[in-house]
Design a protein around this motif. Structure first.
Motif, PDB file in Angstrom:
ATOM      1  N   GLU A  72       0.831  -1.208   0.000  1.00  0.00           N
ATOM      2  CA  GLU A  72       0.000   0.000   0.000  1.00  0.00           C
ATOM      3  C   GLU A  72       0.867   1.259   0.000  1.00  0.00           C
ATOM      4  N   ARG A  75       2.210   1.750  -3.452  1.00  0.00           N
ATOM      5  CA  ARG A  75       1.159   2.263  -4.338  1.00  0.00           C
ATOM      6  C   ARG A  75       0.939   3.758  -4.108  1.00  0.00           C
ATOM      7  N   LEU A  76       0.865   4.171  -2.850  1.00  0.00           N
ATOM      8  CA  LEU A  76       0.669   5.586  -2.528  1.00  0.00           C
ATOM      9  C   LEU A  76       1.839   6.436  -3.012  1.00  0.00           C
ATOM     10  N   GLU A  78       4.196   5.769  -5.302  1.00  0.00           N
ATOM     11  CA  GLU A  78       4.375   5.786  -6.756  1.00  0.00           C
ATOM     12  C   GLU A  78       3.260   6.519  -7.487  1.00  0.00           C
ATOM     13  N   SER A  79       2.145   6.753  -6.820  1.00  0.00           N
ATOM     14  CA  SER A  79       1.058   7.498  -7.450  1.00  0.00           C
ATOM     15  C   SER A  79       1.159   9.002  -7.216  1.00  0.00           C
ATOM     16  N   ASP A  80       2.108   9.423  -6.407  1.00  0.00           N
ATOM     17  CA  ASP A  80       2.278  10.850  -6.137  1.00  0.00           C
ATOM     18  C   ASP A  80       2.683  11.585  -7.411  1.00  0.00           C
ATOM     19  N   PRO A  81       2.112  12.755  -7.678  1.00  0.00           N
ATOM     20  CA  PRO A  81       2.432  13.499  -8.903  1.00  0.00           C
ATOM     21  C   PRO A  81       3.916  13.819  -9.077  1.00  0.00           C
ATOM     22  N   ARG A  84       5.506  10.550 -10.262  1.00  0.00           N
ATOM     23  CA  ARG A  84       5.079  10.247 -11.640  1.00  0.00           C
ATOM     24  C   ARG A  84       5.745  11.180 -12.651  1.00  0.00           C
TER      25      ARG A  84
END
Length: 124
Positions: A72, A75-76, A78-81, A84
Motif C-alpha cells: 500500500e 502504491r501511494l 508511486e502514485s504521487d504526482p 510520476r
C-alpha cells in the motif's frame, strides 16, 4: 520480544529533478503539488515525515514512516504526482521495531532548531 511492523519511504531525487529545477528557476514558478507526506498525513496513515539535511548523498531528500503495508505504501508513493513526473523517486521497504517504541519517542524533548528548522549546534 514483540515487534510492530511499519513501512517507510526514502525519497530521492528523481531522474527529471534537475530539469524541473532549471525550468522552475527560469520561470520563477512554484509547484502546487503537495509532498507525499502531506497527502498521507491528511489521511492519518503517515506517522513521521520530513526532509533530510546535512546528508552526504544529496540525492537523498527525505523519509516518511507509514502504518500501511509495504504494498500500500508503494502504491501511494508511486502514485504521487512528483514521483510520476520524475522529480522524485522512492525506495519503499518494511521496518520493524519493539512494540510501543514509537509511543516512547513522543515523550522525548525535541531538539532545539534554528529558523531554518535545522538542529542547533547546542543540540547536536
Amino acid at each position: 520480544m514483540e515487534l510492530d511492523g511499519y513501512s517507510f519511504v526514502l525519497l530521492k531525487r528523481g531522474p527529471r529533478a534537475l530539469e524541473y529545477l532549471r525550468t522552475r528557476s527560469s520561470t520563477g514558478s512554484r509547484s502546487s503539488t503537495s509532498p507525499i507526506s502531506a497527502r498521507c498525513a491528511s489521511r492519518d496513515i503517515s506517522l513521521l515525515a520530513g526532509p533530510f539535511s546535512d546528508q552526504a548523498d544529496e540525492t537523498l531528500r527525505g523519509f516518511c514512516l507509514y502504518r500501511t503495508s509495504v504494498e500500500e505504501t508503494r502504491r501511494l508513493a508511486e502514485s504521487d504526482p512528483s514521483v510520476r513526473a520524475g522529480r522524485m523517486a522512492v525506495d519503499v521497504m518494511g521496518w520493524w521495531t519493539a512494540r510501543g517504541a514509537l509511543a516512547v519517542l513522543s515523550q522525548w524533548p525535541a531538539a532545539d532548531s534554528d529558523a531554518s528548522g535545522r538542529a542547533s549546534a547546542a543540540s547536536r
